[in-house]
Scaffold this active site. Structure first.
Site, mmCIF file in Angstrom:
data_model
loop_
_atom_site.group_PDB
_atom_site.id
_atom_site.type_symbol
_atom_site.label_atom_id
_atom_site.label_comp_id
_atom_site.label_asym_id
_atom_site.label_seq_id
_atom_site.Cartn_x
_atom_site.Cartn_y
_atom_site.Cartn_z
ATOM 1 C CG ASN A 194 -3.594 3.151 10.034
ATOM 2 O OD1 ASN A 194 -4.157 4.156 9.599
ATOM 3 N ND2 ASN A 194 -2.575 3.378 10.874
ATOM 4 C CB CYS B 150 6.180 1.941 18.596
ATOM 5 S SG CYS B 150 4.727 1.265 18.072
ATOM 6 C CB THR C 146 10.834 -9.235 -13.160
ATOM 7 O OG1 THR C 146 11.707 -9.200 -14.161
ATOM 8 C CG2 THR C 146 10.342 -10.696 -13.167
ATOM 9 C CB SER D 12 -1.570 -3.646 1.707
ATOM 10 O OG SER D 12 -0.177 -4.482 2.328
ATOM 11 C CB ALA E 204 -0.910 -0.052 1.153
ATOM 12 C CB THR E 205 4.154 2.193 1.475
ATOM 13 O OG1 THR E 205 3.724 1.694 2.618
ATOM 14 C CG2 THR E 205 5.279 3.425 1.355
ATOM 15 C CG HIS F 256 1.238 -6.793 5.276
ATOM 16 N ND1 HIS F 256 1.410 -6.414 6.197
ATOM 17 C CD2 HIS F 256 1.574 -5.788 4.491
ATOM 18 C CE1 HIS F 256 1.683 -5.175 6.485
ATOM 19 N NE2 HIS F 256 1.731 -4.661 5.304
#
Ligand SMILES: *Cc1c(COP(=O)(O)O)cnc(C)c1O
Length: 416
Positions: A165, A340, A254, A213, A78-79, A215
């Site tokens: 988020n 963090c 690729t 994304s 997503a970044t 993950h």
């Protein structure tokens, strides 16, 4: 295996990342070994097999979003999707060239976006674009009216996340999209926490660009997708990287075939199981919230009470210290209200953005549930948190004073 697992804490940080669904891993495996070809190799079976895997995955992701396959660009996450969308659109639709001394165009975003949106916007600001960072109301939700009030004749792009988020709040995305279309403004949404959990239809929801994304939806890390609308309007983007022309030139290099196959499978499962997962997680989240808030005073759920994702909650606890709370809850893996990421102990900019004070922001926990969270996990977590907060408050002179009826805001603190 089992010996290690016995000591592992309960995972309630699914907004940070999710484990791969075993069905995703199974789908990926052949593409590491037998079907290892380069999908760009057009002359032999190896290439065709890999291409077939990519095509299937593109179809699965497109189906999840109600998009056409040609509108899906695979990225590293997503970044990267956010960067390609925001910078790519800004450079393509700029009103004046760089260095002309004039504003290059106006962009609307918000102060509680993910860093992967905030930072590209800040870079564009340095490069001569005007950026309005909207401030949220206390409930954290952006409405179409708020965006409308910020629109200008030179607005070229609006970028607002679908769901937050940290607190899980849901913005009025379909209405904001409609507003943008009325005004010929490109609309991008960072849907990383939404897509795969809640329904998306890019037509109905009026979306031009959408980031997601792997993950965060039980797929692998390092793979993501960007939806780029091809008609009404046809969205153009300036590529940020030059190379072999893959992914319509928006994202050359690729293809990460194994990752793409995994993302596709994750999208397929998400679409099929979304309703069931969502209903189950909402019930679990409510149970968690109720069992914590009914047994403790001075705690508050951050963000709108109803308009939230089923799987995320963010709770602030008065009269405890953030660090000690995290320490006392070490049997559960959660996020704290301190950022963090920056290795500093800054309170969360999202909670600050909502008007939560520094102290309360520090003593906040984000708990995010997932497909593999069981009811027993939630019960255990609630118990841990309640016991931890009670114990810390027993040691807290402030909590004592408060209970004795002393108004802490009127106390004159000595220097030390
Ligand atoms: C996790 C997350 C990102 C970053 O995604 P990556 O795939 O890790 O780059 C961006 N936006 C939101 C809202 C997220 O939750």
């Amino acid at each position: 295996m089992t010996a290690g697992n016995a000591h592992r804490s309960i995972y309630l940080d699914n907004a940070a990342t999710t484990p791969c669904d075993p069905r995703v891993v199974e789908a990926m495996l052949p593409y590491f070994t037998e079907k290892f070809g380069n999908p760009g190799s057009r002359n032999h079976r190896y290439g065709w097999e890999a291409e077939e895997g990519v095509d299937t995955a593109r179809g699965q992701v497109a189906a999840l979003l109600g998009a056409d396959e040609k509108e899906i660009i695979f990225t590293s996450g997503a970044t990267e999707s956010n960067n390609i969308a925001i910078k790519g659109a800004a450079y393509m639709y700029e009103k004046a060239p760089a260095g002309s001394g004039k504003s290059r165009g106006h962009i609307i975003s918000s102060i509680i976006e993910h860093k992967a949106v905030l930072d590209p916007c800040k870079r564009l600001q340095k490069e001569g674009f005007d950026v309005t960072f909207l401030e949220p109301p206390k409930d954290g939700i952006f409405t179409a009216e708020m965006v409308k009030a910020a629109l200008r004749p030179d607005t070229i792009l609006v970028s607002l996340m679908w769901a937050n988020n940290e607190i899980g709040t849901i913005n009025e995305i379909p209405r904001i999209g409609a507003l943008c279309h009325e005004h010929d403004v490109i609309f991008h949404t960072d849907a990383t926490q939404w897509a795969g959990k809640m329904p998306v239809d890019v037509e109905r929801d009026n979306i031009d660009l959408l980031s997601m994304s792997g993950h965060k939806i039980y797929g692998p890390k390092g793979i993501g997708a960007l939806y780029v609308r091809r008609r009404k309007p046809r969205v153009r983007l300036q590529a940020l990287v030059d190379g072999g022309g893959q992914e319509r030139g928006f994202r050359p290099g690729t293809l990460n075939v194994t990752g793409i196959v995994g993302l596709g499978k994750a999208a397929e499962i998400a679409k099929a199981e979304m309703d069931r997962d969502g209903t189950r997680l909402l019930a679990l989240r409510r149970k968690l919230e109720d069992s914590v808030t009914s047994r403790l005073d001075h705690c508050a759920i951050n963000g709108h009470r109803e308009k939230r994702l089923p799987h995320i909650t963010n709770i602030s606890f008065g009269f405890v210290e953030g660090e000690s709370l995290m320490m006392a809850c070490k049997d559960i893996a959660v996020s704290s209200g301190s950022a963090c990421t920056s290795a500093s102990l800054e309170p969360s900019y999202v909670l600050k953005g909502l008007g939560v004070g520094d102290d309360l922001a520090h003593s906040s926990l984000r708990l995010s549930l997932g497909r593999f969270t069981r009811e027993a996990d939630v019960d255990y977590a609630a118990e841990q948190i309640v016991q931890a907060v009670k114990k810390l408050r027993e040691l807290s002179p402030l909590y004592d004073m408060h209970n004795e009826g002393i108004d802490l805001s009127k106390v004159e603190w000595g220097h030390h």
